[in-house]
Design a protein around this motif. Structure first.
Motif: not given
Length: 134
Positions: A72-76
């Motif tokens: 999720g962090f990498e997606f953001l």
């Protein structure tokens, strides 16, 4: 309660996706429901559906924090770089199983509309819709 044209679920757990799909369909809160198993798939879906009609672009994204391939962090981080035409209209809500103070602190600093502890419930979905779409 407003009905959304499109919602995107992003979670690597098939059971979670299945249960969230059932919940959203039962609540009849979205016309179209997209599912991605990781952040990379979610980015592809967003790009594809954002280039089509605006109605097919997800209005709401439920994003898991911990996933393989792209979390999720990498997606953001990648999402911030996307040149999507109506990106400001997309509401992103992170889903987590950890309410550890360090994780909560990190989530609070992200460019998201909020975060929820799993599992999704009728009340949580209704609260998100009320807060961001009424």
């Amino acid at each position: 309660m407003p009905k959304l044209s499109c919602t995107l679920l992003v979670d690597d757990d098939q059971t979670t996706n299945y249960l969230n799909q059932l919940l959203l369909k039962r609540l009849s809160v979205t016309d179209k429901l997209l599912v991605a198993l990781n952040g990379a798939e979610a980015l592809q879906l967003l790009q594809t559906h954002s280039q089509e009609a605006r109605e097919s672009q997800p209005m709401l994204v439920f994003l898991d924090v911990k996933m393989p391939v792209m979390n999720g962090f990498e997606f953001l981080e990648a999402y911030e770089q996307l040149p999507l035409p109506h990106k400001q209209a997309i509401i992103i809500v992170m889903l987590t199983t950890s309410l550890h103070p360090q994780d909560v602190s990190r989530l609070e600093k992200l460019p998201i509309a909020g975060f929820l502890n799993k599992p999704l419930t009728k009340e949580k979905v209704e609260n998100v819709l009320r807060a961001h779409f009424e």
